[in-house]
Design an enzyme around this catalytic site. Structure first.
Site, short mmCIF file in Angstrom:
data_model
loop_
_atom_site.label_atom_id
_atom_site.label_comp_id
_atom_site.label_asym_id
_atom_site.label_seq_id
_atom_site.Cartn_x
_atom_site.Cartn_y
_atom_site.Cartn_z
N ASP A 67 -11.57 -3.95 -1.87
CA ASP A 67 -11.11 -3.35 -0.61
C ASP A 67 -12.13 -2.33 -0.11
O ASP A 67 -13.00 -1.88 -0.85
CB ASP A 67 -9.72 -2.70 -0.78
CG ASP A 67 -9.59 -1.91 -2.08
OD1 ASP A 67 -10.62 -1.52 -2.67
OD2 ASP A 67 -8.45 -1.67 -2.50
N ASN A 136 2.40 3.59 -4.63
CA ASN A 136 3.41 2.95 -3.78
C ASN A 136 3.53 1.44 -4.07
O ASN A 136 4.14 0.72 -3.32
CB ASN A 136 3.11 3.17 -2.30
CG ASN A 136 1.82 2.50 -1.85
OD1 ASN A 136 1.11 1.91 -2.67
ND2 ASN A 136 1.52 2.58 -0.57
N HIS A 138 0.99 -0.71 -4.30
CA HIS A 138 -0.05 -1.58 -3.74
C HIS A 138 -0.96 -2.14 -4.84
O HIS A 138 -1.14 -1.53 -5.90
CB HIS A 138 -0.85 -0.91 -2.62
CG HIS A 138 -1.72 0.24 -3.01
ND1 HIS A 138 -1.90 1.34 -2.19
CD2 HIS A 138 -2.49 0.49 -4.10
CE1 HIS A 138 -2.74 2.19 -2.76
NE2 HIS A 138 -3.11 1.70 -3.93
N GLU A 143 -0.65 -3.14 0.94
CA GLU A 143 0.37 -2.10 1.03
C GLU A 143 1.77 -2.71 1.08
O GLU A 143 1.91 -3.93 1.31
CB GLU A 143 0.13 -1.30 2.32
CG GLU A 143 -1.16 -0.50 2.31
CD GLU A 143 -1.03 0.82 1.57
OE1 GLU A 143 -0.60 0.83 0.40
OE2 GLU A 143 -1.36 1.85 2.17
P1 PGA Z 1 -5.65 5.22 -9.25
O1 PGA Z 1 -5.42 4.31 -8.00
O2 PGA Z 1 -6.33 4.39 -10.28
O3 PGA Z 1 -6.53 6.33 -8.76
O4 PGA Z 1 -4.30 5.69 -9.71
C1 PGA Z 1 -4.85 3.07 -8.19
C2 PGA Z 1 -4.61 2.40 -6.86
O5 PGA Z 1 -4.27 3.09 -5.89
O6 PGA Z 1 -4.73 1.17 -6.79
#
Ligand code: PGA
Length: 242
Positions: A67, A136, A138, A143
């Protein structure tokens, strides 16, 4: 699905590195995704160390970036791709032709996203998708609301993700409200999927992703549809509610 519960963040990172190494031992020119964020930093350190000791051959792998923020090029210092360059790509010495950035700054994002998918397909599709889970739910930047058949595309980020990203960048810039992400369906087609999750704060969203019915409200729950190819590598703190 296989759920591998390990005692610590470092053992999660080692196990995930084992999966990357095993994939490349079986097929050195595999197309692989690796996530950004805090979760994979230990995995990257482990792979850099193994590469330095000649224990893994990364010289033919293809890295597909998951992404990127809309309008951000792969050389923009704030982007996810340049972050990946800093934390993984440069330290292990991948060549430009091995890296497939998300074309999120293209004039025609839809056409560019289709080309990204075509490029991946031409290389045999994803042999391994290593991904993280957002607070959340994702996966990549799919999302809440992302459907199981979604493909690589531009979408609008939730406020929660914008806040998460702003904190990540220490509020030093205004995070674009949109991003281009690999699709859910694209990820589900991978021949092996490894979800890495660490820390008690991810416990409840991990439970919802794995133990409740698949729903677009929690995009990580779509991974259940690939249960025969899914391994969840999770530390004890994050596995508490499973
Ligand atoms: P993080 O992010 O590894 O910083 O917890 C994970 C994500 O948002 O996919």
């Amino acid at each position: 699905m296989i759920i591998t519960v390990v005692p610590s963040y470092s053992s999660m990172s080692e196990k995930a590195a084992d999966r990357v190494a095993d994939t490349l031992a079986a097929r050195p020119d595999s197309a692989i995704t690796l996530p950004t964020g805090n979760t994979p930093l230990g995995l990257f350190k482990e792979l850099i160390d193994r590469k330095d000791h000649g224990l893994v051959d990364l010289s033919r792998m293809h890295l597909f970036c998951l992404d990127e923020y809309a309008g951000v090029t792969s050389t923009d210092p704030h982007g996810l791709t340049s972050w990946l360059y800093q934390e993984f790509i440069r330290p292990v010495g991948l060549r430009e032709e091995q890296v497939h950035p998300m074309p999120s700054a293209a004039d025609d994002p839809d056409a560019a996203a289709a080309l990204y998918e075509a490029d991946l397909k031409a290389l045999g599709g994803l042999e391994l998708a290593v991904i993280g889970l957002g607070p959340n739910g994702h996966i990549a930047y799919n999302e809440p609301g992302s459907e199981r058949d979604s493909r690589t595309r531009v979408l609008t980020l939730t406020q929660e993700s914008l806040d998460q990203a702003a904190a990540y960048w220490h509020n030093t810039w205004t995070v674009p409200r949109q991003a281009m992400t690999i699709g859910v369906a694209t990820l589900l087609e991978a021949r092996k999927i490894v979800l890495i999750v660490s820390g008690a704060s991810k416990g409840d969203i991990l439970r919802r992703a794995l133990r409740e019915d698949p729903t677009a409200d929690v995009p990580g729950s779509w991974l259940q549809l690939a249960a025969d190819r899914l391994e969840v590598i999770v530390d004890e703190a994050a596995a508490q509610l499973l």
